[in-house]
Design a protein around this motif. Sequence first.
Motif, PDB file in Angstrom:
ATOM      1  N   ALA A 198       8.316 -29.016  23.465  1.00  7.27           N
ATOM      2  CA  ALA A 198       9.434 -29.616  22.731  1.00  7.27           C
ATOM      3  C   ALA A 198       9.349 -29.330  21.234  1.00  7.27           C
ATOM      4  CB  ALA A 198       9.454 -31.126  22.973  1.00  7.27           C
ATOM      5  N   GLY A 199       8.370 -28.504  20.837  1.00  2.00           N
ATOM      6  CA  GLY A 199       8.246 -28.145  19.425  1.00  2.00           C
ATOM      7  C   GLY A 199       7.461 -29.141  18.588  1.00  2.00           C
ATOM      8  N   ILE A 200       6.692 -29.999  19.239  1.00  2.00           N
ATOM      9  CA  ILE A 200       5.917 -31.027  18.533  1.00  2.00           C
ATOM     10  C   ILE A 200       4.429 -30.760  18.722  1.00  2.00           C
ATOM     11  CG2 ILE A 200       5.399 -33.493  18.375  1.00  2.00           C
ATOM     12  CD1 ILE A 200       8.170 -34.017  19.593  1.00  2.00           C
ATOM     13  N   THR A 201       3.667 -30.717  17.630  1.00  2.60           N
ATOM     14  CA  THR A 201       2.213 -30.615  17.745  1.00  2.60           C
ATOM     15  C   THR A 201       1.681 -31.964  18.207  1.00  2.60           C
ATOM     16  OG1 THR A 201       2.130 -29.003  15.943  1.00  2.60           O
ATOM     17  CG2 THR A 201       0.075 -30.105  16.526  1.00  2.60           C
ATOM     18  N   PRO A 202       1.077 -32.021  19.390  1.00  2.00           N
ATOM     19  CA  PRO A 202       0.762 -33.341  19.969  1.00  2.00           C
ATOM     20  C   PRO A 202      -0.245 -34.157  19.187  1.00  2.00           C
ATOM     21  CG  PRO A 202       0.689 -31.599  21.639  1.00  2.00           C
ATOM     22  CD  PRO A 202       0.806 -30.919  20.324  1.00  2.00           C
ATOM     23  N   PHE A 203      -1.366 -33.533  18.783  1.00  2.00           N
ATOM     24  CA  PHE A 203      -2.440 -34.302  18.157  1.00  2.00           C
ATOM     25  C   PHE A 203      -2.422 -34.146  16.638  1.00  2.00           C
ATOM     26  CE2 PHE A 203      -5.164 -34.335  22.166  1.00  2.00           C
ATOM     27  CZ  PHE A 203      -5.204 -35.731  22.263  1.00  2.00           C
ATOM     28  N   ALA A 204      -2.452 -35.266  15.919  1.00  2.00           N
ATOM     29  CA  ALA A 204      -2.764 -35.219  14.496  1.00  2.00           C
ATOM     30  C   ALA A 204      -4.251 -34.893  14.363  1.00  2.00           C
ATOM     31  CB  ALA A 204      -2.458 -36.563  13.852  1.00  2.00           C
ATOM     32  N   ASN A 205      -4.632 -34.206  13.312  1.00  2.00           N
ATOM     33  CA  ASN A 205      -6.015 -33.779  13.175  1.00  2.00           C
ATOM     34  C   ASN A 205      -6.367 -33.584  11.709  1.00  2.00           C
ATOM     35  OD1 ASN A 205      -8.606 -32.769  14.040  1.00  2.00           O
ATOM     36  ND2 ASN A 205      -7.870 -30.726  13.470  1.00  2.00           N
ATOM     37  N   ALA A 206      -7.661 -33.620  11.436  1.00  2.00           N
ATOM     38  CA  ALA A 206      -8.174 -33.390  10.086  1.00  2.00           C
ATOM     39  C   ALA A 206      -9.445 -32.560  10.192  1.00  2.00           C
ATOM     40  CB  ALA A 206      -8.457 -34.718   9.391  1.00  2.00           C
ATOM     41  N   GLY A 207      -9.331 -31.271   9.884  1.00  2.00           N
ATOM     42  CA  GLY A 207     -10.483 -30.388  10.024  1.00  2.00           C
ATOM     43  C   GLY A 207     -11.462 -30.450   8.878  1.00  2.00           C
ATOM     44  N   ALA A 208     -11.036 -30.963   7.731  1.00  2.00           N
ATOM     45  CA  ALA A 208     -11.922 -30.971   6.562  1.00  2.00           C
ATOM     46  C   ALA A 208     -12.856 -32.173   6.560  1.00  2.00           C
ATOM     47  CB  ALA A 208     -11.091 -30.958   5.282  1.00  2.00           C
ATOM     48  N   GLU A 209     -12.633 -33.112   7.469  1.00  2.00           N
ATOM     49  CA  GLU A 209     -13.492 -34.297   7.534  1.00  2.00           C
ATOM     50  C   GLU A 209     -13.881 -34.571   8.987  1.00  2.00           C
ATOM     51  OE1 GLU A 209     -11.498 -37.369   5.319  1.00  2.00           O
ATOM     52  OE2 GLU A 209     -11.991 -36.439   3.398  1.00  2.00           O
ATOM     53  N   TYR A 210     -14.240 -35.806   9.275  1.00  2.00           N
ATOM     54  CA  TYR A 210     -14.882 -36.140  10.538  1.00  2.00           C
ATOM     55  C   TYR A 210     -14.031 -35.953  11.788  1.00  2.00           C
ATOM     56  CZ  TYR A 210     -12.170 -40.485  10.022  1.00  2.00           C
ATOM     57  OH  TYR A 210     -11.157 -41.394   9.880  1.00  2.00           O
ATOM     58  N   MET A 211     -12.711 -35.947  11.638  1.00  4.46           N
ATOM     59  CA  MET A 211     -11.850 -36.102  12.806  1.00  4.46           C
ATOM     60  C   MET A 211     -11.982 -34.963  13.818  1.00  4.46           C
ATOM     61  SD  MET A 211      -7.898 -37.312  12.671  1.00  4.46           S
ATOM     62  CE  MET A 211      -8.301 -38.780  11.705  1.00  4.46           C
ATOM     63  N   ALA A 212     -11.975 -33.722  13.352  1.00  2.62           N
ATOM     64  CA  ALA A 212     -12.002 -32.586  14.288  1.00  2.62           C
ATOM     65  C   ALA A 212     -13.299 -32.563  15.084  1.00  2.62           C
ATOM     66  CB  ALA A 212     -11.816 -31.279  13.521  1.00  2.62           C
ATOM     67  N   GLN A 213     -14.414 -32.859  14.424  1.00  4.23           N
ATOM     68  CA  GLN A 213     -15.689 -32.823  15.144  1.00  4.23           C
ATOM     69  C   GLN A 213     -15.753 -33.923  16.195  1.00  4.23           C
ATOM     70  OE1 GLN A 213     -19.136 -34.739  12.745  1.00  4.23           O
ATOM     71  NE2 GLN A 213     -17.908 -33.692  11.216  1.00  4.23           N
ATOM     72  N   GLN A 214     -14.970 -35.002  15.992  1.00  5.02           N
ATOM     73  CA  GLN A 214     -14.963 -36.070  16.984  1.00  5.02           C
ATOM     74  C   GLN A 214     -14.155 -35.682  18.220  1.00  5.02           C
ATOM     75  OE1 GLN A 214     -14.027 -39.776  14.984  1.00  5.02           O
ATOM     76  NE2 GLN A 214     -15.955 -39.733  13.862  1.00  5.02           N
ATOM     77  N   TYR A 215     -13.120 -34.861  18.053  1.00  2.00           N
ATOM     78  CA  TYR A 215     -12.435 -34.297  19.231  1.00  2.00           C
ATOM     79  C   TYR A 215     -13.443 -33.466  20.035  1.00  2.00           C
ATOM     80  CZ  TYR A 215      -7.561 -35.294  17.738  1.00  2.00           C
ATOM     81  OH  TYR A 215      -6.369 -35.895  17.395  1.00  2.00           O
ATOM     82  N   LEU A 216     -14.192 -32.626  19.313  1.00  2.00           N
ATOM     83  CA  LEU A 216     -15.156 -31.743  19.983  1.00  2.00           C
ATOM     84  C   LEU A 216     -16.204 -32.559  20.741  1.00  2.00           C
ATOM     85  CD1 LEU A 216     -16.084 -28.699  20.193  1.00  2.00           C
ATOM     86  CD2 LEU A 216     -17.655 -29.236  18.318  1.00  2.00           C
ATOM     87  N   TYR A 217     -16.743 -33.575  20.083  1.00  2.00           N
ATOM     88  CA  TYR A 217     -17.792 -34.382  20.723  1.00  2.00           C
ATOM     89  C   TYR A 217     -17.241 -35.152  21.918  1.00  2.00           C
ATOM     90  CZ  TYR A 217     -21.870 -37.545  20.908  1.00  2.00           C
ATOM     91  OH  TYR A 217     -22.987 -38.255  21.290  1.00  2.00           O
ATOM     92  N   GLN A 218     -15.994 -35.652  21.801  1.00  2.00           N
ATOM     93  CA  GLN A 218     -15.410 -36.379  22.931  1.00  2.00           C
ATOM     94  C   GLN A 218     -15.248 -35.469  24.147  1.00  2.00           C
ATOM     95  OE1 GLN A 218     -14.326 -39.907  23.590  1.00  2.00           O
ATOM     96  NE2 GLN A 218     -14.754 -38.715  25.442  1.00  2.00           N
ATOM     97  N   LEU A 219     -14.830 -34.228  23.912  1.00  2.00           N
ATOM     98  CA  LEU A 219     -14.716 -33.294  25.030  1.00  2.00           C
ATOM     99  C   LEU A 219     -16.078 -33.067  25.682  1.00  2.00           C
ATOM    100  CD1 LEU A 219     -12.201 -30.788  23.395  1.00  2.00           C
ATOM    101  CD2 LEU A 219     -11.801 -32.081  25.505  1.00  2.00           C
ATOM    102  N   ALA A 220     -17.136 -32.954  24.869  1.00  2.00           N
ATOM    103  CA  ALA A 220     -18.482 -32.798  25.443  1.00  2.00           C
ATOM    104  C   ALA A 220     -18.883 -34.052  26.219  1.00  2.00           C
ATOM    105  CB  ALA A 220     -19.490 -32.511  24.337  1.00  2.00           C
ATOM    106  N   LEU A 221     -18.583 -35.219  25.674  1.00  2.00           N
ATOM    107  CA  LEU A 221     -18.948 -36.467  26.351  1.00  2.00           C
ATOM    108  C   LEU A 221     -18.290 -36.597  27.713  1.00  2.00           C
ATOM    109  CD1 LEU A 221     -18.778 -39.037  23.393  1.00  2.00           C
ATOM    110  CD2 LEU A 221     -20.828 -38.106  24.490  1.00  2.00           C
ATOM    111  N   SER A 222     -17.110 -36.017  27.858  1.00  2.00           N
ATOM    112  CA  SER A 222     -16.409 -36.127  29.136  1.00  2.00           C
ATOM    113  C   SER A 222     -17.129 -35.360  30.242  1.00  2.00           C
ATOM    114  CB  SER A 222     -14.964 -35.634  29.003  1.00  2.00           C
ATOM    115  OG  SER A 222     -14.915 -34.237  28.803  1.00  2.00           O
ATOM    116  N   ARG A 223     -18.092 -34.498  29.869  1.00  2.00           N
ATOM    117  CA  ARG A 223     -18.899 -33.771  30.856  1.00  2.00           C
ATOM    118  C   ARG A 223     -20.386 -34.145  30.752  1.00  2.00           C
ATOM    119  NH1 ARG A 223     -16.101 -29.384  33.126  1.00  2.00           N
ATOM    120  NH2 ARG A 223     -13.892 -29.961  33.095  1.00  2.00           N
ATOM    121  N   ALA A 224     -20.675 -35.278  30.115  1.00  2.00           N
ATOM    122  CA  ALA A 224     -22.068 -35.662  29.882  1.00  2.00           C
ATOM    123  C   ALA A 224     -22.365 -37.027  30.498  1.00  2.00           C
ATOM    124  CB  ALA A 224     -22.343 -35.694  28.382  1.00  2.00           C
ATOM    125  N   ASP A 225     -23.642 -37.431  30.418  1.00  2.00           N
ATOM    126  CA  ASP A 225     -24.026 -38.777  30.830  1.00  2.00           C
ATOM    127  C   ASP A 225     -24.888 -39.396  29.741  1.00  2.00           C
ATOM    128  OD1 ASP A 225     -26.551 -37.632  31.086  1.00  2.00           O
ATOM    129  OD2 ASP A 225     -26.400 -37.417  33.257  1.00  2.00           O
TER     130      ASP A 225
END
Length: 434
Positions: A198-225
């Motif tokens: 629909a032409g909308i970027t779904p996720f707001a994000n901030a690569g210069a600070e903590y936010m982007a790395q938290q997306y990355l870590y959450q994706l890893a956590l979804s395959r971790a214990d």
Amino acid sequence: MLKARRRARLLAAALAGALSLSTLAACGGSDDGGSGDGKTLRLWHYEGPDSAMGKAWAEAVAEFEESHPGVKVEFEEKGFEQIQKTAPQVLNSDQAPDLMEYNKGNATTGQLSRQGLLTDLTAEAEKRGWADAVPPTVATTSRYDESGVMGSGAWYGIPNYAEFTMVYFNKDLFAAHGVEVPTTFAELEDALATFKDAGITPFANAGAEYMAQQYLYQLALSRADKAWVDSFQMGGETDFSDAAWTYAAETFADWVDKGYVARNSSGTKAEDAGVSFIQGKHPMLFSGSWWFGRFQAEIQKFGWDTFLWPGSDLTLGSGGNLWVVPEGAENKELAYDFIDITMKKGIQNILGDNGGVPVAADAAAITDPQSKALIEDYTTLAGNDGLAYYPDWPANGFYDSMTSETQKLLTGSAEPGDVLESLQAEYDENVLQE
């Protein structure tokens, strides 16, 4: 080679800590209430005035001054990044405040405690009842051993609140595009595709600070214990080429390629991402409960709600940032008195009714329905041992490493495998171990 370099760094840190202790001892020692006149409490924190913590602590300042006639609170609002980067230098000088909010974890509070820059609060925690008021799950980030590793040892910080991450979503945009709240990861990716189409970027994000790395870590956590988390956070070992990290890096890079996360968000800050969500520019924002109170206060034009990351038993979270008392503080007794006030039911209930997650509130006294739901989500996560801390905690300087390497995934300047290899090297060189 890496082990030799790590030993050298630990020896340097130990020497720095010894020098710091020696310097402070020469200034009059640290087991007293400080060398000040007891008339001024210098307080630093970085919570906005509209946040739950900002509102609660403003009331705490008023109560403190009322109960301490003739004592003035000199409050200075600092930025999270500002304190994160300058705390070691400031606390090793004569400019240290009496009390300040500081980030928890091995690489921050743990490092400063090891270097002798923070006051051991164990005796006060036991005498004043803080040790009993803070739940064991939350207390993990309050206690550090002699190596600066969290989870055991002395109390070096007192949290007023807990925190965890979730997906904030714009209910109006979801309804307008026929998107239901995802309950599985596949449904989440379907929602991302629908908005992008629909032409909308779904996720707001901030690569210069903590936010982007938290997306990355959450994706890893979804395959971790939890064993994976404990090894990464406290065991000093992780394999960045394993299935969880590889999945995370490849999925995040794929999301950038598909436009689910904007490539040009590599240079944006967390404030930019939060404001863009408030303005209704993105249907979703993955971040922490520290945004909750602000969104309650500022979002007026659309409905919003939250959901936990689908398909994952783990998410980022812990006790909140800590009250720490610098070893060089001049008025420590005043600092202890202020912490005491922030732990009282009245202040804790203000925190809870304004979108915070209090650690010692009267749950029955929380009246706001949205805030009650937030606290219930936290209770569920904590009860299931689902809090997995934050990715920058295990190693000195790892916040900057995670930020810069995740930026490479956003810009496409490095392949996921190269990013993970760089993170492995940084982690192995700087990780704190018992």
